[in-house]
Design an enzyme around this catalytic site. Structure first.
Site, PDB file in Angstrom:
ATOM      1  N   TYR A 132     -12.812  14.393 -14.897  1.00 32.63           N
ATOM      2  CA  TYR A 132     -11.424  13.796 -14.360  1.00 32.63           C
ATOM      3  C   TYR A 132     -11.026  14.394 -13.116  1.00 32.63           C
ATOM      4  O   TYR A 132     -10.231  14.038 -12.369  1.00 32.63           O
ATOM      5  CB  TYR A 132     -10.467  13.850 -15.596  1.00 32.63           C
TER       6      TYR A 132
ATOM      7  N   ASP B 209       0.985  -1.148   0.097  1.00 34.27           N
ATOM      8  CA  ASP B 209       0.132   0.067  -0.076  1.00 34.27           C
ATOM      9  C   ASP B 209       1.081   1.410  -0.044  1.00 34.27           C
ATOM     10  O   ASP B 209       1.589   1.394   1.008  1.00 34.27           O
ATOM     11  CB  ASP B 209      -0.650  -0.097   1.282  1.00 34.27           C
ATOM     12  N   VAL B 210       1.022   1.945  -1.020  1.00 39.35           N
ATOM     13  CA  VAL B 210       1.858   2.915  -1.287  1.00 39.35           C
ATOM     14  C   VAL B 210       1.538   4.041  -0.383  1.00 39.35           C
ATOM     15  O   VAL B 210       2.474   5.074  -0.317  1.00 39.35           O
ATOM     16  CB  VAL B 210       1.790   3.639  -2.795  1.00 39.35           C
TER      17      VAL B 210
ATOM     18  N   ILE C  69      -0.399   2.933 -10.708  1.00 42.07           N
ATOM     19  CA  ILE C  69      -1.150   3.308  -9.582  1.00 42.07           C
ATOM     20  C   ILE C  69      -1.830   4.572  -9.447  1.00 42.07           C
ATOM     21  O   ILE C  69      -1.157   5.518  -9.845  1.00 42.07           O
ATOM     22  CB  ILE C  69      -0.270   2.854  -8.100  1.00 42.07           C
TER      23      ILE C  69
ATOM     24  N   ARG D  65     -11.117   0.326 -20.392  1.00 45.87           N
ATOM     25  CA  ARG D  65     -12.019  -0.017 -19.340  1.00 45.87           C
ATOM     26  C   ARG D  65     -11.157  -1.067 -18.408  1.00 45.87           C
ATOM     27  O   ARG D  65     -10.751  -2.047 -18.451  1.00 45.87           O
ATOM     28  CB  ARG D  65     -13.196  -0.989 -19.713  1.00 45.87           C
ATOM     29  N   THR D  66     -11.119  -0.355 -17.007  1.00 48.70           N
ATOM     30  CA  THR D  66     -10.347  -1.087 -15.756  1.00 48.70           C
ATOM     31  C   THR D  66     -11.272  -0.735 -14.853  1.00 48.70           C
ATOM     32  O   THR D  66     -12.214   0.104 -14.832  1.00 48.70           O
ATOM     33  CB  THR D  66      -9.052  -0.531 -15.686  1.00 48.70           C
TER      34      THR D  66
ATOM     35  N   SER E 148     -10.156   0.909 -12.050  1.00 50.67           N
ATOM     36  CA  SER E 148     -10.082   2.499 -11.686  1.00 50.67           C
ATOM     37  C   SER E 148     -10.830   3.240 -12.842  1.00 50.67           C
ATOM     38  O   SER E 148     -11.744   4.464 -12.322  1.00 50.67           O
ATOM     39  CB  SER E 148      -8.716   2.956 -11.947  1.00 50.67           C
TER      40      SER E 148
ATOM     41  N   LYS F 111      -2.362  13.929 -12.133  1.00 49.26           N
ATOM     42  CA  LYS F 111      -1.538  13.435 -13.568  1.00 49.26           C
ATOM     43  C   LYS F 111      -0.594  14.440 -13.853  1.00 49.26           C
ATOM     44  O   LYS F 111       0.290  14.223 -14.480  1.00 49.26           O
ATOM     45  CB  LYS F 111      -2.488  12.968 -14.659  1.00 49.26           C
TER      46      LYS F 111
HETATM   47  P1  NAD Z   1      -6.568  -0.378 -12.046  1.00 47.16           P
HETATM   48  O1  NAD Z   1      -7.550  -0.215 -11.057  1.00 47.16           O
HETATM   49  O2  NAD Z   1      -6.343  -1.892 -12.582  1.00 47.16           O
HETATM   50  O3  NAD Z   1      -5.228  -0.138 -11.300  1.00 47.16           O
HETATM   51  C1  NAD Z   1      -5.035   0.875 -10.412  1.00 47.16           C
HETATM   52  C2  NAD Z   1      -4.192   0.140  -9.424  1.00 47.16           C
HETATM   53  O4  NAD Z   1      -3.712   1.074  -8.289  1.00 47.16           O
HETATM   54  C3  NAD Z   1      -4.735  -1.061  -8.799  1.00 47.16           C
HETATM   55  O5  NAD Z   1      -4.143  -2.055  -8.763  1.00 47.16           O
HETATM   56  C4  NAD Z   1      -5.072  -0.259  -7.451  1.00 47.16           C
HETATM   57  O6  NAD Z   1      -5.096  -1.253  -6.404  1.00 47.16           O
HETATM   58  C5  NAD Z   1      -3.866   0.457  -7.221  1.00 47.16           C
HETATM   59  N1  NAD Z   1      -3.739   1.395  -5.855  1.00 47.16           N
HETATM   60  C6  NAD Z   1      -4.687   2.200  -5.682  1.00 47.16           C
HETATM   61  N2  NAD Z   1      -4.637   2.773  -4.517  1.00 47.16           N
HETATM   62  C7  NAD Z   1      -3.241   2.289  -3.851  1.00 47.16           C
HETATM   63  C8  NAD Z   1      -2.428   2.279  -2.987  1.00 47.16           C
HETATM   64  N3  NAD Z   1      -2.652   3.231  -1.678  1.00 47.16           N
HETATM   65  N4  NAD Z   1      -1.400   1.521  -2.849  1.00 47.16           N
HETATM   66  C9  NAD Z   1      -1.227   0.706  -3.723  1.00 47.16           C
HETATM   67  N5  NAD Z   1      -1.832   0.533  -4.829  1.00 47.16           N
HETATM   68  C10 NAD Z   1      -3.064   1.506  -4.856  1.00 47.16           C
HETATM   69  O7  NAD Z   1      -6.686   0.560 -13.082  1.00 47.16           O
HETATM   70  P2  NAD Z   1      -5.656   0.897 -14.449  1.00 47.16           P
HETATM   71  O8  NAD Z   1      -6.628   1.680 -15.284  1.00 47.16           O
HETATM   72  O9  NAD Z   1      -4.960  -0.397 -14.724  1.00 47.16           O
HETATM   73  O10 NAD Z   1      -4.659   1.943 -13.702  1.00 47.16           O
HETATM   74  C11 NAD Z   1      -3.443   1.948 -13.822  1.00 47.16           C
HETATM   75  C12 NAD Z   1      -2.723   3.339 -14.204  1.00 47.16           C
HETATM   76  O11 NAD Z   1      -3.160   3.585 -15.469  1.00 47.16           O
HETATM   77  C13 NAD Z   1      -3.416   4.427 -13.236  1.00 47.16           C
HETATM   78  O12 NAD Z   1      -2.264   5.198 -12.889  1.00 47.16           O
HETATM   79  C14 NAD Z   1      -4.097   5.135 -14.141  1.00 47.16           C
HETATM   80  O13 NAD Z   1      -4.426   6.305 -13.826  1.00 47.16           O
HETATM   81  C15 NAD Z   1      -3.578   4.917 -15.563  1.00 47.16           C
HETATM   82  N6  NAD Z   1      -4.358   5.062 -16.975  1.00 47.16           N
HETATM   83  C16 NAD Z   1      -5.448   4.404 -16.946  1.00 47.16           C
HETATM   84  C17 NAD Z   1      -6.161   4.834 -17.894  1.00 47.16           C
HETATM   85  C18 NAD Z   1      -7.544   4.025 -18.077  1.00 47.16           C
HETATM   86  O14 NAD Z   1      -8.484   4.537 -19.131  1.00 47.16           O
HETATM   87  N7  NAD Z   1      -7.720   2.889 -17.774  1.00 47.16           N
HETATM   88  C19 NAD Z   1      -5.865   5.798 -19.018  1.00 47.16           C
HETATM   89  C20 NAD Z   1      -4.593   6.490 -18.768  1.00 47.16           C
HETATM   90  C21 NAD Z   1      -4.027   6.218 -17.435  1.00 47.16           C
END
Ligand code: NAD
Length: 273
Positions: free
Chosen positions: A157, A66-67, A94, A194-195, A197, A164
């Site tokens: 957002y 947990d960061v 993350i 789609r994820t 987050s 970001k």
């Molecule tokens: P995801 O939910 O699969 O990944 C996000 C991760 O962050 C999860 O594993 C979650 O457990 C972790 N996290 C959150 N709080 C935390 C904490 N306190 N300690 C440790 N880990 C923590 O979703 P994703 O879309 O794969 O997101 C990954 C990255 O990609 C993020 O930075 C997100 O902003 C970025 N991103 C996603 C998209 C998108 O459309 N999915 C687009 C651009 C950027």
């Protein structure tokens, strides 16, 4: 491309996680990876996913981190140090903001919501890079995932856009700090995918539809396309690249006025001859 390299990939929640796509892309190029997940809730899923990775990564260790907890980052670093003599690359995937902050008006962002989003989504890169840099004595690569919402306004957002923007800036400062040690720091900016987050961002489906209609490639991107660019940045092929931001978004970010497909494309389809 990554044969013999060892990499730590942070942020696996489930099979849709971009972290997992990055881990798979790197493992497919010969890297040995270790994964992290936030807490116990995601641990077994992350272990099951690790077992599907090719090569040495099939036995990829999964660590909880947990960061927001300095002690978790310290114990992660110790676990890696006891297992590997060095780390070649680090992928930071993350981010978090309270879903309440990801709809409605930006000006209503709460003070705790702002701090939490910036802490988890930006400061964590600084903390983890600092902890892992000593494990990269002959240089290495740090890659984080950012988003266009830090450069332009993306409705809903909100505070994540501010996080970001801070993350993008942290990438440049870290690139300057760590450059003399041969450690490169870059970010990849995926289009919407789609994820877990992403499901917290208001009107996310509308964003996918919009990108499909107006991006130069008239489509959205897939997670494996993001993973491939991360693998490139992790590799020596990108040895001259640091402080960079690479959009993997079917070209969406180059658009100024995004009014949609021209009429002739709608009727004829394809490329005019
Ligand atoms: P995801 O939910 O699969 O990944 C996000 C991760 O962050 C999860 O594993 C979650 O457990 C972790 N996290 C959150 N709080 C935390 C904490 N306190 N300690 C440790 N880990 C923590 O979703 P994703 O879309 O794969 O997101 C990954 C990255 O990609 C993020 O930075 C997100 O902003 C970025 N991103 C996603 C998209 C998108 O459309 N999915 C687009 C651009 C950027």
């Amino acid at each position: 491309m990554l044969a013999g390299k060892k990499g730590l990939v942070l942020g696996v929640a489930n099979k849709r996680s971009l972290a997992f796509a990055c881990a798979r892309a790197c493992a497919e190029r010969g890297a040995e990876v270790a994964l992290t997940c936030q807490n116990e809730r995601f641990e077994q899923g992350a272990r099951d996913l690790a077992a599907t990775l090719p090569g040495a990564s099939a036995t990829a260790p999964v660590f909880r981190c947990d960061v927001t907890r300095d002690e978790d980052i310290a114990s992660l670093t110790e676990s890696i140090r006891s297992r590997w003599e060095r780390v070649d690359f680090l992928v930071h995937s993350i981010a978090f903001a309270n879903p309440e902050e990801l709809k409605g008006r930006f000006r209503d962002t709460s003070r705790p919501g702002f701090s939490q989003a910036l802490d988890i989504s930006c400061y964590s890169l600084v903390a983890v890079a600092r902890a892992v840099a000593p494990l990269m004595p002959s240089g290495g690569s740090v890659v984080t995932l950012s988003y266009l919402g830090g450069e332009r306004v993306v409705p809903n957002y909100n505070v994540m856009g501010v996080a970001k923007a801070a993350l993008d800036c942290a990438v440049r400062y870290l690139a300057y700090d760590l450059g003399p040690s041969g450690i490169r720091v870059n970010s990849v900016l995926p289009g919407p995918i789609r994820t877990l987050s992403a499901s917290g961002v208001g009107d996310f489906s509308k964003m996918l539809d919009h990108v499909e209609q107006v991006s130069p490639m008239r489509r959205n991107v897939a997670a494996d396309e993001v993973g491939d660019v991360v693998a490139f940045l992790a590799s020596d092929m990108a040895r001259g690249v640091t402080g960079a931001m690479i959009h993997v978004d079917a070209g969406y970010s180059v658009m100024g006025v995004a009014i949609g497909a021209p009429k002739d494309e709608e009727t004829k389809g394809g490329v005019a001859s």
